[in-house]
Scaffold this motif. Sequence first.
Motif, mmCIF file in Angstrom:
data_model
loop_
_atom_site.group_PDB
_atom_site.id
_atom_site.type_symbol
_atom_site.label_atom_id
_atom_site.label_comp_id
_atom_site.label_asym_id
_atom_site.label_seq_id
_atom_site.Cartn_x
_atom_site.Cartn_y
_atom_site.Cartn_z
ATOM 1 N N ARG A 61 0.821 -1.198 0.000
ATOM 2 C CA ARG A 61 0.000 0.000 0.000
ATOM 3 C C ARG A 61 0.861 1.255 0.000
ATOM 4 N NH1 ARG A 61 -4.106 1.390 4.750
ATOM 5 N NH2 ARG A 61 -4.797 3.356 3.893
ATOM 6 N N LYS A 63 2.089 4.556 1.172
ATOM 7 C CA LYS A 63 2.012 5.350 2.406
ATOM 8 C C LYS A 63 3.108 6.392 2.360
ATOM 9 C CE LYS A 63 2.640 1.751 5.205
ATOM 10 N NZ LYS A 63 2.394 0.461 4.551
ATOM 11 N N ARG B 360 -13.285 7.660 6.780
ATOM 12 C CA ARG B 360 -12.025 7.694 7.525
ATOM 13 C C ARG B 360 -12.144 8.614 8.733
ATOM 14 N NH1 ARG B 360 -8.321 7.607 2.507
ATOM 15 N NH2 ARG B 360 -8.535 5.422 1.948
ATOM 16 N N ALA B 412 -5.747 9.460 5.304
ATOM 17 C CA ALA B 412 -5.329 8.320 4.490
ATOM 18 C C ALA B 412 -5.678 7.005 5.150
ATOM 19 C CB ALA B 412 -3.826 8.390 4.233
ATOM 20 N N GLY B 413 -6.061 7.031 6.417
ATOM 21 C CA GLY B 413 -6.424 5.803 7.092
ATOM 22 C C GLY B 413 -5.246 4.957 7.509
ATOM 23 N N THR B 414 -4.060 5.544 7.614
ATOM 24 C CA THR B 414 -2.880 4.779 8.031
ATOM 25 C C THR B 414 -2.649 4.971 9.529
ATOM 26 O OG1 THR B 414 -1.526 6.667 7.446
ATOM 27 C CG2 THR B 414 -1.734 4.934 5.817
#
Lengths: 221, 597
Positions: A61, A63, B360, B412-414
């Motif tokens: 993914r 990032k 999110r 971003a949902g990280t």
Amino acid sequence: MAYGIKLKVSGERACFTRPEMKVERVSYDVMTPSAARGILEAIHWKPSIRWVIDRIHVLKRIKFQSLRRNEVGSKASARNIKTAMNRESLEGLHLLVDENRQQRASTILVDVAYIIEAHFELTAKAGAEDNEGKHLDIFNRRAARGQCFHQPCLGTREFPARFELIEPDANLPPAIEESRDLGFMLWDIDHEGDRSSLFFRAKLENGILAVPAPTSPEIRR
Amino acid sequence: MSMMDALVRAYDRLAKRGEVPSFGYSSEKISFIISLKEDGTPASVIDWRDTSGKKPVLRPMMVPQAVKRTVGIAPNFLWDKTSYVLGVTAGEGKRLAEEHAAFIDRHLEALATTTDAGLLALRRFLETWKPENFEALGWPEDMKDQNVVFTLESERREGINIHDRAAAKASWARISAKGDKTGAICLVSGERAPIARLHPAIKGVWGAQSSGASLVSFNLDAFTSYGHKQGENAPVSEHAAFAYTTVLNKFLAKGSANRLQIGDASVVFWADGTQAETAEGIFAALFGDAAADMDGVDETSEARKVGAVLDAIRQGKRLADFDPGLAQGVRFYVLGLAPNAARLSVRFWLEDDFGVLVDRYQDFQRDMNVEPKSEREPNPPIWRYLCETAVLKKSENVPPNLAGDWLRSILAGTNYPLTLLSTTLMRLRADKEMNALRAAMLKAVLVRNFPEFKNPQPGKEAPVALDPDNRNKGYLLGRLFAVYEQVQSEALRRQINATIKDKYYGAASAQPRKVFALLDSGSANHLSKLGKQRPWRRDNLEKLIAAIMDAMAPGDDPFPAYLAADQQALFGLGYYHQRSEFFKSKSNEATDAEEAA
């Protein structure tokens, strides 16, 4: 492709800098073809071959992370170095870091893994004993052993790349499920021509970026 | 799509609606208009500023694009500040003569063959003007060093300035088309076009230079490659450079509905689609100042719609379920910019369907959910959380990268940045104040970043409210610490200046083994004193301590020598939950006492 190779490349951080955000670096979302070529050339290259990238698979993914680094603002002047060489003295050939400090922020990729699919072509400098099979064998041997001329890097030298050869009939690890339009991406610098930058419209389809061939009209010149 | 591509498209959309200046023009703050008669003599001076308030406020006007001036002398066309136009300045004016001469030369050259009445008047004015005339005509003192434009006396009433006249526009178009152009492939449009050598400045980013900063700049050697100079390093066509800087300036202007300030990151956002304004309003309300929320005073249907959607989002309903058009039909773009003197760095760039961003945000809300919420601010905006990580809770002391990193991870949902955890723990140790906001931040980082909490097993989750069955070491120690503090305050009533929290919080959370034996023996004294005053209360507290210690397993090192950061976060959470429990029962006791009385 008969003389194609597949190489898995991974690393903790990567920065494929966008040309317009060169100072405060922002990375492209995906590896550029020129960075992929750089990795392959670090493993094996001779003037008789030219690497051509076909596809780039994105395995992890996308990032980002941002960090700030203290760098310098000037380059060592080539002219000064030349005169120093001629004079055979090091006087005046220094760069005082304290007077040249620049703090630059970078937005870089974190935890990346790609598969590079590429092939090579023989160039005009290929001699009589050069043939594709020979170079392919050399590359496969070196990549399998982890041999390289210098450590391959993911965009900039401070982000080293780990590489692993993928056998021709082995299963490929799955790419991410993303499909989107990445806008114009740098294809490469036209080193044979006038050093101008060449761009192509990059589209990620199911995690795979298809790179146009060097003679393709998709590359804007 | 890349960031510049999206910005250029936003410019095209706005240009169609006429909300942005067209190519070659920029919006600049103008103070005065000099009105000229046909023969070039100045008739009067009009103050164009907004004089309704206490101080006159400068108003923007569309003028031929401002030239980028750093140290050189470069006059603008048909407008400029008074040191160029009139040769007068309030300050020292070392280069006054050269600046004025440059302005005059440029215009005499450009207007040499003009026949238009307005441009002729300007030319005659410049031919006959002397800087001493400024005093002689008695023009106002605050006109010095302000931007001025010209108008014809006959057209003054209609508000047409000389640079608005058709002939002036044609002149300007001709002038800007000349110049040293190298054609190359533009990396935004992919077409061959003249390349911008310098990109226009972007104003309005907090913390950057007031004269504007550059997103794309190559002013020092170390930034150039392959022998290219300035803009050749990154070929962007003049039109694209103009478009993206103009639209960014518009979005970053004061009072714009498209910007937010979060920490040191200036966040610009815009949407593309049929319900773009609604989406932008919702985003601003979710992430921005809570005070900017629709308080019910704004009765437009737009505001009401935004308010309705906001309420539904805050209750946790998925946007795709109750408004699919908004969720999938709107493409949303968020750009975070941070300053670095004369340059701007891109903290983050996100582009997605609006529904995804709202999802999110809801994940973020769920992560941050802690019971009991803060009474005063049940839904604090993000900058309020960030202030809790700052020294003295001042927003300028927020750690520099934290705001951008956190916002990027939310959108971003990280995983959240671990600096959030470490900074909160550091502030806790420094000012020993535990409140709902800090507890929420600790819990959010635990829930998202630490895998063992992602798969809830009994005794392993980071709880939302007080969880008596949780057997996590850090959590139990935090609860125990809160009970010891309560015992002390009940035994000593109003005589404590510094409780054990003020003295021992840092040590207890980081190195429990050193401190808990001391706290336990201290609590024994407090409990015995309490027993002489209110034995039933002592019994209750002793039972509570016993319950907590029961949950500790003696063989499992219940009082470790050191607690790692995630365990310290659980300590903080347990402390907060247990202490809030005491406040709740205290208020119950008070109401019981009232009822009994």
